[in-house]
Design an enzyme around this catalytic site. Structure first.
Site, PDB file in Angstrom:
ATOM      1  N   GLN A   1      -0.108  -9.630  -6.323  1.00  0.00           N
ATOM      2  CA  GLN A   1      -0.533 -10.926  -6.493  1.00  0.00           C
ATOM      3  C   GLN A   1       0.192 -11.853  -7.568  1.00  0.00           C
ATOM      4  O   GLN A   1       0.290 -12.966  -7.315  1.00  0.00           O
ATOM      5  CB  GLN A   1      -2.117 -10.855  -7.009  1.00  0.00           C
ATOM      6  CG  GLN A   1      -2.931 -10.457  -6.107  1.00  0.00           C
ATOM      7  CD  GLN A   1      -3.244 -11.228  -5.037  1.00  0.00           C
ATOM      8  OE1 GLN A   1      -2.826 -12.502  -4.759  1.00  0.00           O
ATOM      9  NE2 GLN A   1      -3.833 -10.496  -3.768  1.00  0.00           N
TER      10      GLN A   1
ATOM     11  N   THR B   1      13.604   4.271  10.103  1.00  0.00           N
ATOM     12  CA  THR B   1      14.654   3.363  10.394  1.00  0.00           C
ATOM     13  C   THR B   1      13.912   1.826   9.926  1.00  0.00           C
ATOM     14  O   THR B   1      12.652   1.621  10.054  1.00  0.00           O
ATOM     15  CB  THR B   1      14.491   2.967  11.845  1.00  0.00           C
ATOM     16  OG1 THR B   1      14.986   4.318  12.625  1.00  0.00           O
ATOM     17  CG2 THR B   1      15.367   1.930  12.197  1.00  0.00           C
TER      18      THR B   1
ATOM     19  N   SER C   1       4.650  -7.125  -1.931  1.00  0.00           N
ATOM     20  CA  SER C   1       4.484  -7.012  -0.640  1.00  0.00           C
ATOM     21  C   SER C   1       5.012  -8.626  -0.090  1.00  0.00           C
ATOM     22  O   SER C   1       4.706  -9.398  -0.819  1.00  0.00           O
ATOM     23  CB  SER C   1       3.016  -6.977  -0.340  1.00  0.00           C
ATOM     24  OG  SER C   1       2.594  -7.403   0.894  1.00  0.00           O
ATOM     25  N   ALA C   2       5.411  -8.497   1.422  1.00  0.00           N
ATOM     26  CA  ALA C   2       6.017  -9.865   1.756  1.00  0.00           C
ATOM     27  C   ALA C   2       5.055 -10.830   2.328  1.00  0.00           C
ATOM     28  O   ALA C   2       5.219 -11.904   1.912  1.00  0.00           O
ATOM     29  CB  ALA C   2       6.933  -9.314   2.958  1.00  0.00           C
ATOM     30  N   HIS C   3       3.936 -10.312   2.867  1.00  0.00           N
ATOM     31  CA  HIS C   3       2.957 -11.171   3.533  1.00  0.00           C
ATOM     32  C   HIS C   3       2.073 -11.986   2.618  1.00  0.00           C
ATOM     33  O   HIS C   3       1.477 -13.149   2.728  1.00  0.00           O
ATOM     34  CB  HIS C   3       2.240 -10.537   4.298  1.00  0.00           C
ATOM     35  CG  HIS C   3       0.997  -9.823   3.667  1.00  0.00           C
ATOM     36  ND1 HIS C   3      -0.227 -10.344   3.830  1.00  0.00           N
ATOM     37  CD2 HIS C   3       1.031  -8.602   3.480  1.00  0.00           C
ATOM     38  CE1 HIS C   3      -1.017  -9.474   3.254  1.00  0.00           C
ATOM     39  NE2 HIS C   3      -0.239  -8.325   3.037  1.00  0.00           N
TER      40      HIS C   3
ATOM     41  N   CYS D   1      -8.961  -6.127   1.847  1.00  0.00           N
ATOM     42  CA  CYS D   1      -9.095  -4.713   2.130  1.00  0.00           C
ATOM     43  C   CYS D   1     -10.428  -4.108   2.300  1.00  0.00           C
ATOM     44  O   CYS D   1     -10.579  -3.053   2.921  1.00  0.00           O
ATOM     45  CB  CYS D   1      -8.095  -3.990   1.537  1.00  0.00           C
ATOM     46  SG  CYS D   1      -6.477  -4.538   1.327  1.00  0.00           S
TER      47      CYS D   1
ATOM     48  N   THR E   1       0.993  -1.215  -0.115  1.00  0.00           N
ATOM     49  CA  THR E   1       0.070   0.023   0.019  1.00  0.00           C
ATOM     50  C   THR E   1       0.922   1.169   0.045  1.00  0.00           C
ATOM     51  O   THR E   1       0.723   2.112  -0.739  1.00  0.00           O
ATOM     52  CB  THR E   1      -1.020   0.171   1.141  1.00  0.00           C
ATOM     53  OG1 THR E   1      -1.769  -1.162   0.993  1.00  0.00           O
ATOM     54  CG2 THR E   1      -1.580   1.421   1.486  1.00  0.00           C
TER      55      THR E   1
END
Length: 401
Positions: free
Chosen positions: A200, A258, A220-222, A349, A85
């Protein structure tokens, strides 16, 4: 703690999120050590002392791994962020504003033009609306009935004022895989830059940002078994960009804050595993997808939302999307959940919204049919017996008593 037995639950909502994979868990394990021992890897990657240098080295290892697996030409083209996002927001706002500013410096009448599609994720549509409020002209292309954006349709709306085109690599609801390389060439033909939300498609179909010829891509990692709260924006070298997160100057000034070193390590490990397994998993999942479509077609109340031919590589191998007559998505989801199956009505979402999906509207599906949308999505942990068990539960869900 969960109020259900996860071992007996069949999870079929992998497009919303994938369970943490073993590779990511192993990569992050050294960062979970508490106290002084954590200093060996858990320092601030921007500090000059030994713990900071160790964290910086781990961060750059992850960046190099991601660059190799995603097809970037150099590691510094990978900008680490909090997720897709943020990456989508940064791409739309940061590239469009910077490109428009460059064009204005040349002089002459100019109203910057951004082109996207009507089936994008809200993470693209929302910043597009913000650009529109700032005076940009925004075109939202409609796909064809199967969810594809045709290069000729894009070419027809492009003009000399176009600064950015953003098209999702694969739709998160119906699974249509877009011809990204051809669309990027069309954008470049009029001097516009090109971004793709590639969330996706990663791990489900080949991903190579260099071969695609895109200027930016979000990840995106997840979605591939990495940790939540981590993602990346591929930003091709010398692409105009105005940073959206400012302050500390991290990520070469492109995203202050960070860095999450543990998350980056898990992200890189998950992507590397997903890319290594992609060809084999795509074939396996495609067979399960076709099995699901065939089994669901046996029920008169169920119709496929798009036409996915058996073995098709034009659609994601892990997504099945159907419309159920006479029942609403929320009812279907809860009934399946009570029987031990996790499915969705579309994008996670917007799962708490009662409005029909904007994607289905764009495909020409009326509200009555769209209210019965059901998405079944699979992943690395989905077995044939899971699919068969789900199909065995369908009749009872449709005829609830």
């Amino acid at each position: 703690m969960p109020s259900f037995d996860a071992n007996d639950y069949v999870y079929l909502d992998w497009a919303a999120t994938a369970p943490l994979c073993e590779e990511a868990a192993r990569a992050m394990a050294p960062y979970q050590v508490p106290g002084r021992a954590n200093l060996a890897v858990g320092g601030n990657a921007n500090s000059l002392h030994a713990p900071g240098r160790a964290a910086f080295a781990a961060l750059e290892d992850a960046r190099r791994s991601l660059a190799r697996d995603l097809g970037a030409s150099r590691p510094d083209e990978i900008v680490l962020m909090s997720g897709a996002t943020e990456a989508d927001d940064a791409a739309l706002l940061g590239i469009a504003r910077a490109a428009a500013a460059e064009r204005r410096r040349r002089g002459g009448d100019f109203v910057p033009h951004v082109v996207t599609t009507a089936v994008e994720h809200d993470a693209v549509l929302a910043p597009a609306r913000r650009l529109e409020a700032e005076g940009f002209r925004v075109t939202r292309l409609a796909p064809n009935r199967q969810g594809f954006v045709e290069p000729a349709a894009l070419e027809a709306v492009l003009d000399e004022d176009a600064v950015l085109v953003s098209v999702q690599a694969a739709n998160s609801e119906v699974g249509s895989i877009q011809p990204i390389a051809a669309l990027a060439r069309a954008a470049h033909g009029v001097g516009a830059l090109f971004h793709t939300d590639a969330v996706q498609v990663l791990g489900k179909a080949p991903v190579d940002v260099g071969a695609w010829g895109v200027d930016a891509a979000s990840f995106s990692a997840h979605k591939v078994g990495g940790p939540k709260g981590v993602g990346a924006l591929y930003l091709r070298a010398r692409t105009p960009f105005e940073p959206q997160a400012i302050g500390g100057g991290q990520e070469s000034g492109r995203r202050s804050g960070t860095q999450n070193v543990a998350g980056a390590a898990g992200f890189a490990a998950a992507v590397h595993a997903a890319c290594g397994l992609q060809e084999r998993e795509a074939a396996r999942l495609s067979a399960l997808r076709d099995r699901l479509y065939a089994g669901l077609a046996a029920h008169d109340a169920v119709e496929a939302t798009v036409d996915v031919a058996p073995g098709s590589v034009e659609f994601l191998p892990n997504i099945v999307h159907v419309l159920v007559r006479g029942l609403e998505s929320e009812t279907l989801i809860l009934r399946f959940d009570l029987r031990g199956f996790g499915v969705s009505g579309g994008s996670a979402c917007s799962s708490h919204s009662l409005a029909p999906s904007h994607v289905l509207h764009a495909l020409g599906i009326d509200d009555d049919r769209a209210h019965g949308a059901l998405r079944i999505s699979m992943g690395r942990g989905t077995a044939e017996e899971d699919v068969d068990a789900f199909l065995g539960a369908v009749a009872g869900v449709l005829d609830w008593s």
